[in-house]
Scaffold this motif. Structure first.
Motif, PDB file in Angstrom:
ATOM      1  N   SER A 628      21.821 -18.506  24.397  1.00  0.00           N
ATOM      2  CA  SER A 628      21.205 -17.182  24.532  1.00  0.00           C
ATOM      3  C   SER A 628      22.118 -16.331  25.385  1.00  0.00           C
ATOM      4  O   SER A 628      22.700 -16.816  26.357  1.00  0.00           O
ATOM      5  N   VAL A 630      22.118 -12.664  27.511  1.00  0.00           N
ATOM      6  CA  VAL A 630      21.314 -11.560  28.056  1.00  0.00           C
ATOM      7  C   VAL A 630      22.256 -10.547  28.690  1.00  0.00           C
ATOM      8  O   VAL A 630      23.209 -10.914  29.380  1.00  0.00           O
ATOM      9  N   GLN A 644      17.010  -8.172  26.407  1.00  0.00           N
ATOM     10  CA  GLN A 644      16.747  -9.590  26.134  1.00  0.00           C
ATOM     11  C   GLN A 644      16.216  -9.689  24.714  1.00  0.00           C
ATOM     12  O   GLN A 644      15.245  -9.044  24.355  1.00  0.00           O
ATOM     13  N   ALA A 646      14.980 -12.273  23.087  1.00  0.00           N
ATOM     14  CA  ALA A 646      13.981 -13.297  22.756  1.00  0.00           C
ATOM     15  C   ALA A 646      12.741 -12.600  22.214  1.00  0.00           C
ATOM     16  O   ALA A 646      12.176 -11.741  22.879  1.00  0.00           O
ATOM     17  N   SER A 653       7.454 -14.166  26.565  1.00  0.00           N
ATOM     18  CA  SER A 653       8.859 -14.125  26.999  1.00  0.00           C
ATOM     19  C   SER A 653       9.259 -12.755  27.522  1.00  0.00           C
ATOM     20  O   SER A 653      10.115 -12.656  28.411  1.00  0.00           O
ATOM     21  N   VAL A 657      10.969 -13.606  31.087  1.00  0.00           N
ATOM     22  CA  VAL A 657      12.407 -13.353  31.226  1.00  0.00           C
ATOM     23  C   VAL A 657      12.641 -12.239  32.251  1.00  0.00           C
ATOM     24  O   VAL A 657      13.564 -12.303  33.074  1.00  0.00           O
ATOM     25  N   CYS A 685      19.631 -13.863  21.433  1.00  0.00           N
ATOM     26  CA  CYS A 685      18.934 -14.825  22.298  1.00  0.00           C
ATOM     27  C   CYS A 685      18.384 -15.974  21.468  1.00  0.00           C
ATOM     28  O   CYS A 685      17.448 -16.676  21.902  1.00  0.00           O
ATOM     29  N   THR A 688      12.933 -17.874  18.624  1.00  0.00           N
ATOM     30  CA  THR A 688      11.811 -18.244  19.488  1.00  0.00           C
ATOM     31  C   THR A 688      11.189 -19.494  18.895  1.00  0.00           C
ATOM     32  O   THR A 688      10.347 -19.429  17.993  1.00  0.00           O
ATOM     33  N   GLN A 693      12.781 -20.466  25.016  1.00  0.00           N
ATOM     34  CA  GLN A 693      13.037 -19.125  25.563  1.00  0.00           C
ATOM     35  C   GLN A 693      12.941 -19.064  27.080  1.00  0.00           C
ATOM     36  O   GLN A 693      13.794 -18.457  27.727  1.00  0.00           O
ATOM     37  N   THR A 697      16.859 -18.652  27.385  1.00  0.00           N
ATOM     38  CA  THR A 697      17.032 -17.211  27.624  1.00  0.00           C
ATOM     39  C   THR A 697      16.731 -16.886  29.089  1.00  0.00           C
ATOM     40  O   THR A 697      17.382 -16.026  29.692  1.00  0.00           O
ATOM     41  N   THR A 761      25.858 -15.846  29.136  1.00  0.00           N
ATOM     42  CA  THR A 761      25.417 -16.721  28.044  1.00  0.00           C
ATOM     43  C   THR A 761      25.136 -18.102  28.608  1.00  0.00           C
ATOM     44  O   THR A 761      25.913 -18.622  29.409  1.00  0.00           O
TER      45      THR A 761
END
Ligand code: FES
Ligand code: FES
Length: 928
Positions: A628, A630, A644, A646, A653, A657, A685, A688, A693, A697, A761
């Motif tokens: 993932s 971000v 994000q 996800a 999430s 997140v 990401c 799911t 996640q 993520t 990542t």
């Protein structure tokens, strides 16, 4: 102020006057038109959802003259002179409704939100008549509204406690993790403004209907399609396999991709798409699929795994021998020898059926062409995977495909696979006009993936002291006509079929078998729930045979930090299974004693029992990369953009997140602007699924947040312990009591349009499995144990679950309310799997015949959160989504055995099967 809409009156229409949310409405419409349709399509009130169009789900509930009704069952002619109130109009019922909304938010009663409008309407009707309802009255009031996510308990609490909601306070900087923060996307879910797949229709949109095979297997030939279009005014286009400009083949695992958008000569399952008709909405609504020019030649199908595996059976895919898609294998030690040397050995078998995901939102979305790009706005769990497959189908570069996920009204794995996307994309690409599609409930059920039916056989051995020596597990999974997630199920199950125990000698062999039925795919747990049903019952049988308490047997054999798993992995930390079992010990003893006392005194048909089961589940892909990424950016106004990707399918999430990112930055969460899953503006990401996640993520968010914090401090020349505050268009860094203000307005912007951008990542560290399945398949496992207290009516065979106690090691509960929501929702799905849910292809393709638990089926659920942290996960967190569903069904099945001494070998344990087992035992035939 009243408003009036007066379209021109047409033949076949009636002029109707009624009020909606206090506004006068006049419409000239067909008298048979459904009220749900009038509200959504004619008045734009899309807060009212349509989950079934048949009175089964209650998602469309509105008030008609103050009483809750299913608006999909009300014809236009019935509302003349009536007052209709939708979720959008409930705001007029302040302060009652304000309190109810707040209560839903603070109790986490809305997850995906697809059922929420119907729930809120039903609850409002109740509270207006009865401001202090008892729990049973609440359950009655919402009994007609189905929820697939929450397990109902938080909804029930939110309604019963609507009168006394405490105001939420926002966590201070650095303290978001661990708080019961209201989900950030919650307000839209309780005011009806959340946009799901079917809730947006661009101007001048065409509609699309898919022509599907009515037989389990058939060859077909088209007639004159050009003539069909020419003779059907309003039809713009017919699409078939010939119209696929790229590759007419897709699949979630590229190596196994085998599913065509449209079958070209032979359809392999009932419900498979062979063509699509595109055109004006009204035309397509009147379309009679029987008039479509196609001749069918039904062929004998392979309806079962036995037929598919039989010698000489035709191959469903010519390159897959014996109709086996893939085999899974984990072998450790010498199983045969260990079983031969064991003091006790038990064996058994168990079968489970297809389970339908039954999310409340059927698949929906639209596509439009924008120059040489295609944009698809639809419900999905996996935007980047969709992008790759659509690019392949259209024969264009992935960068030319933009996927904009809508809110997802439940997914549970099935919305990982493509549904409406290729159809609307092809049509919009060809016509250069927006094209929309909404699956009917029947279409959703017949064509989308299911939980794999499993046929499992086991032998387990132990010493006379109760130490597990060996487990031999073989299983076939019916993967249907196409691969979907079959390889994942066949690969994940052997790793997990030992359960969370030390099993020194182990052999688990699996096959995913093709048949001519709807493809099976991902469904919360990827086959592990089926395996747990078998393994946890056989362990109970083994404990009983040795004469050990089943809970103590599990504690005795529970994995710990230093013991190797069946793949030889030594986790070294965060193995919280023993703590989960120990947390149940008191409840177990009390429950067993109470059940025994009840049964001693019982004179009627009721008997009680208590069962326990454990689980483990590896978070993320099995020995495969699943990174993932971000991105976060500091804006000139001092706010922080969190990109994000996800997709939040209800699990939370969007909130979790953000909580992690805010604490990594050590800033208030209110400082973040959330930008969610759109392939044009968020990095990948991943999907799911697989409880990844929060873990994957979330970790990427933690890393990118930490990076940005470091960059900001560098800009200020401050040390790591400095505090960051925000002023308008400036940041303030405080170090040793000194405040340094950095104006942002004049700073240059980077390519992303931010003053500073940081991206990180995270890909969980795993290793490939060797040919015996040995290696490190997951960086982190979640653990859990459920205890079920049940009551069996021995005359009727019915089973009532009285209470479930669920202990889960989640590493760190980032948001305890959301974690509990996952647990309660998982318990409800596990209960359905244990006792009532089974899909038979070709039958019961609706929510009337396919039963899922309603509010009245769900017992009290007590969640116990264990926090044995993982050093890999963000703030120690592990996943919980899949974990929550796994132990419920085996705990219930073990409780049935405890109550009446029978094993149910075919799941679900429906009343007829339970009654038959009880009778067989009475006649001396039961196995135990
Ligand atoms: S949409 Fe009306 S009851 Fe399901
Ligand atoms: S929250 Fe109820 S169906 Fe998703």
């Amino acid at each position: 102020m009243a408003t009036t809409q007066q379209p021109p009156r047409n033949a076949g229409t009636e002029l109707l006057s009624f009020s909606v949310n206090g506004r006068a409405v006049e419409l000239s419409i067909p008298g048979a038109r459904r009220l749900s349709r009038i509200l959504r399509d004619d008045l734009g009130l899309t807060g009212t959802k349509v989950g079934c169009d048949a009175g089964d789900c209650g998602a469309c509930t509105v008030l008609l003259n103050g009483d809750p009704v299913c608006s999909c069952l009300i014809a236009a002619g019935q509302v003349e002179g009536c007052k209709v109130t939708t979720v959008e109009g409930l705001a007029r019922r302040a302060p009652l409704y304000d309190r109810l909304q707040q209560s839903f938010l603070s109790h986490g009663a809305a997850q995906c939100g697809a059922c929420t409008p119907g729930m809120l309407v039903a609850a409002t009707a109740l509270l207006e008549k009865n401001p202090s309802p008892a729990e049973s009255e609440v359950m009655d009031a919402i009994g007609g509204v189905l929820c697939r996510c929450t397990g109902y308990r938080k909804i029930i609490t939110a309604i019963t406690e609507a009168g006394c909601v405490a105001k939420q306070t926002q966590p201070v900087a650095g303290a978001a993790v661990g708080t019961r923060l209201v989900r950030l996307d919650g307000p839209k879910k309780v005011d009806g403004t959340e946009i799901f797949g079917a809730d947006e229709t661009p101007a001048d949109t065409f509609c699309l209907r898919v022509i599907r095979c009515p037989y389990p297997r058939a060859q077909f030939h088209f007639g004159d399609l050009a003539q069909y279009v020419a003779t059907h005014p309003g039809v713009a286009l017919v699409l078939t396999a010939k119209d696929v400009p790229g590759t007419d083949c897709y699949g979630v695992i590229p190596r196994y991709a085998d599913q065509p958008v449209f079958a070209s000569r032979e359809a392999r399952f009932r419900g498979e798409a062979i063509a699509a008709v595109v055109g004006e909405v009204e035309t397509l609504e009147r379309l009679d699929p029987a008039e479509f020019p196609v001749q069918w030649q039904p062929l004998p199908p392979l309806s079962s795994m036995d037929e598919a595996l039989a010698a000489g059976a035709p191959r469903i895919h010519s390159h897959r021998q014996e109709n086996v898609l893939v085999r899974g294998r984990v072998v450790r030690g010498d199983v045969e020898r260990a079983l031969a040397d064991s003091d006790f050995v038990v064996e058994g078998e168990c079968e489970t059926g297809f389970v339908e995901h039954a999310y409340i939102e059927p698949e929906a979305g639209f596509a439009r062409r924008v120059g040489d790009q295609i944009e698809i706005q639809a419900c999905t769990q996996s935007p980047y995977m969709d992008r790759a497959d659509i690019a392949k189908i259209l024969g264009i570069a992935p960068e030319k495909v933009r996927i904009i996920p809508t809110a997802v009204g439940g997914g549970f794995g099935s919305k990982l696979d493509l549904s409406v996307q290729p159809f609307v994309a092809l049509a919009a690409w060809k016509l250069d006009r927006a094209v929309r599609m909404v699956y009917s409930r029947a279409e959703s059920i017949i064509s989308t993936t299911k939980r794999h039916p499993a046929r499992m056989r086991l032998r387990a051995g132990a010493t006379r002291d109760g130490i597990l020596t060996a487990l031999d597990f073989t299983a076939d999974f019916n993967t249907g006509a196409y691969s979907s997630w079959g390889p994942t199920v066949a690969g994940r199950v052997p790793v997990h079929a030992s359960g969370p125990y030390r099993v020194p000698h182990y052999r688990a062999l699996t096959r995913a078998v093709h048949t001519n039925v709807v493809p099976a795919g991902a469904f919360r747990g990827f086959g592990v729930p089926q395996a747990a049903i078998a393994q946890e019952q056989i362990y109970d049988d083994l404990a009983n045979k040795i004469g050990l308490d089943p809970l103590e047997f599990r504690i005795l054999n529970a994995l710990d930090n230093d013991s190797p798993t069946v793949t030889g992995q030594v986790l070294g930390e965060g193995v919280g299974i023993r703590a989960c079992f120990e947390a149940l010990r008191l409840r177990w003893k009390m429950g067993r004693q109470a059940a025994a006392k009840f049964n001693e005194k019982a004179t009627g048909p009721l008997r009680r029992g208590v069962g326990v089961a454990g689980m483990w589940y590896g978070c993320g892909n099995t020995s495969l990369p699943n990174p993932s990424t971000v991105r976060i950016g500091l804006k000139r106004d001092g706010r922080i953009a969190l990109h994000q990707g996800a997709v939040d399918i209800g699990q939370g999430s969007n909130t979790i997140v953000a909580q992690i990112c805010a604490d990594a930055l050590k800033v208030p969460i209110s400082q973040l602007d959330l930008i969610s899953g759109d392939t044009a503006i968020t990095p990948d990401c991943g999907k799911t699924s697989a409880s990844r996640q929060t873990f994957v993520t979330g970790k990427a968010a933690h890393m990118s947040g930490s990076k940005l914090r470091a960059e900001i401090l560098k800009l200020a020349g401050a040390c790591a312990c400095a505090t960051i505050e925000f002023a308008h268009a400036a940041i303030v860094v405080i170090e040793d009591g000194n405040r340094k203000q950095i104006p942002l307005g004049g700073l240059p912007l980077d390519v992303f349009g931010y003053v500073i951008t940081c991206e990180a990542t995270f890909d969980p560290p795993t290793s490939p499995l060797d040919p015996n399945g040995q290696g490190n398949p997951y960086a982190v496992f979640g653990f859990g144990a459920h205890l079920a207290e049940i009551e069996v009516d021995v005359e009727l065979g019915t089973v009532r679950v009285l209470k479930v106690t669920a202990a889960h090691d989640v590493g760190r509960a980032i948001n305890p309310t959301l974690v509990e929501g996952q647990i309660e929702g998982g318990v409800a799905q596990g209960l359905g799997m244990a006792l009532m849910e089974e899909f038979f292809p070709g039958k019961g393709e609706n929510l009337h015949d396919y039963l899922i638990p309603s509010a009245g089926d769900i017992p009290p659920i007590e969640s116990i959160l264990i926090e044995d942290p993982s050093s890999v996960g963000p703030f120690g967190a592990k996943g919980i989504g899949e974990q929550a569903v796994i132990p419920t069904a085996p705990a219930i099945l073990n409780a049935i055995h405890d109550a009446v001494g029978v094993r149910i070998h075919k799941i679900p344990a429906t009343p007829d099967r339970v009654r038959a087992a009880i009778l067989a035992k009475a006649n001396g035939g039961a196995r135990g």
